[in-house]
Design an enzyme around this catalytic site. Structure first.
Site, mmCIF file in Angstrom:
data_model
loop_
_atom_site.group_PDB
_atom_site.id
_atom_site.type_symbol
_atom_site.label_atom_id
_atom_site.label_comp_id
_atom_site.label_asym_id
_atom_site.label_seq_id
_atom_site.Cartn_x
_atom_site.Cartn_y
_atom_site.Cartn_z
ATOM 1 N N ASP A 164 0.791 -1.308 0.048
ATOM 2 C CA ASP A 164 -0.047 0.116 0.095
ATOM 3 C C ASP A 164 0.968 1.238 -0.134
ATOM 4 O OD1 ASP A 164 -0.808 -2.294 2.113
ATOM 5 O OD2 ASP A 164 -2.675 -1.303 1.236
ATOM 6 N N ASP B 179 -11.082 -4.162 -1.457
ATOM 7 C CA ASP B 179 -9.621 -3.765 -0.510
ATOM 8 C C ASP B 179 -10.533 -2.812 0.362
ATOM 9 O OD1 ASP B 179 -6.584 -2.047 -0.979
ATOM 10 O OD2 ASP B 179 -7.528 -2.765 0.745
HETATM 11 C C1 DX5 Z 1 -6.285 1.683 2.102
HETATM 12 C C2 DX5 Z 1 -5.501 0.377 2.470
HETATM 13 C C3 DX5 Z 1 -6.204 -0.635 3.379
HETATM 14 C C4 DX5 Z 1 -5.683 -1.894 3.584
HETATM 15 C C5 DX5 Z 1 -6.589 -2.960 4.075
HETATM 16 O O1 DX5 Z 1 -6.874 2.177 3.055
HETATM 17 O O2 DX5 Z 1 -5.422 -0.307 0.961
HETATM 18 O O3 DX5 Z 1 -7.489 -0.814 2.706
HETATM 19 O O4 DX5 Z 1 -5.008 -2.313 2.180
HETATM 20 O O5 DX5 Z 1 -7.026 -2.751 5.402
HETATM 21 P P1 DX5 Z 1 -7.845 -3.341 6.106
HETATM 22 O O6 DX5 Z 1 -8.110 -4.825 5.647
HETATM 23 O O7 DX5 Z 1 -7.339 -3.499 7.410
HETATM 24 O O8 DX5 Z 1 -9.304 -2.777 5.893
#
Ligand code: DX5
Length: 228
Positions: free
Chosen positions: A37, A177
């Protein structure tokens, strides 16, 4: 319609001081690819890391890497993420002026291309670039942080995207995501998502990483084959 369910950990919850060990744990836990990320503190209100961290992580696993570029003007740095070892580059439709050109730049660099849609962005934003995409990512949170609540309203967007892909006979996966957990994965998978990014849920599961990955996969597969 691509129907191979893939479980994709986000590295956000990892211990960045021991990222290599966490990547080895994730591979042992049976995940299918790794999502990095990348955040610039402008497109999203958080700042994470750049290509050098990904380059240093490359030697710890043979799993495919995808860079989720939550950054403005990703076209300026695509080459560095490919050189760092990313197999796929995901850019946001909202973050690049010439999305069609940017997606094809990714392919010209030898990587797979993908476009991400923030919750407020409609499917129509990618209607004319789907032939330049190897995947579409539907954000189920407003990007920037892990541990946020899943936005169930995105399921109708997933359905609309799946319908569009099927109409165009495009066999590319839909990834989701944000807030993906045993409680939310069924709805996303039933709507048409097959690549499931999860961070906080799998890392904090009382089952442990391996069982948490297996649980998400089982729930998604059952949702996709109609047995849930
Ligand atoms: C964007 C990030 C999150 C992460 C996943 O904010 O990309 O979405 O990947 O986070 P969780 O699974 O903890 O929501």
């Amino acid at each position: 319609m691509a129907d191979n369910v893939q479980i994709v950990p986000s590295v956000l919850p990892c211990d960045f001081g021991a990222l290599g060990a966490d990547l080895e744990r994730l591979e042992d836990a049976g995940v299918d690819k790794i999502q990095f990320d990348v955040m610039d503190g402008h497109f999203v209100p958080n700042l994470t890391f750049g290509p050098d961290i990904i380059r240093s992580a490359r030697k710890y696993t043979t799993l495919p890497f995808e860079a989720h570029l939550m950054i403005y003007a990703p076209e300026n740095t695509l080459e560095r993420y490919v050189e760092a070892g990313c197999d796929m580059i995901i850019v946001h439709a909202e973050a690049t002026t010439h999305l069609h050109r940017t997606l094809n730049q990714i392919r010209d660099l030898g990587a797979h291309s993908a476009v991400a849609l923030n919750p407020a962005t409609p499917v129509s934003a990618v209607e004319y670039v789907l032939d330049s995409c190897d995947m579409v990512l539907v954000m189920t949170v407003n990007p920037g942080f892990g541990g946020q609540a899943y936005i169930k309203e995105m399921e109708s967007k997933i359905v609309a995207l799946r319908t569009l892909l099927e109409t165009r006979n495009l066999n590319i996966p839909i990834e989701v995501d944000g807030g993906i957990s045993p409680k939310t994965v069924t709805g996303a998978a039933k709507a048409g998502a097959t690549h499931l990014v999860s961070g906080s849920s799998i890392f904090s599961s009382p089952l442990g990483l391996k069982e948490a990955v297996a649980e998400l996969r089982e729930l998604a597969l059952k949702a996709r084959n109609g047995s849930l």
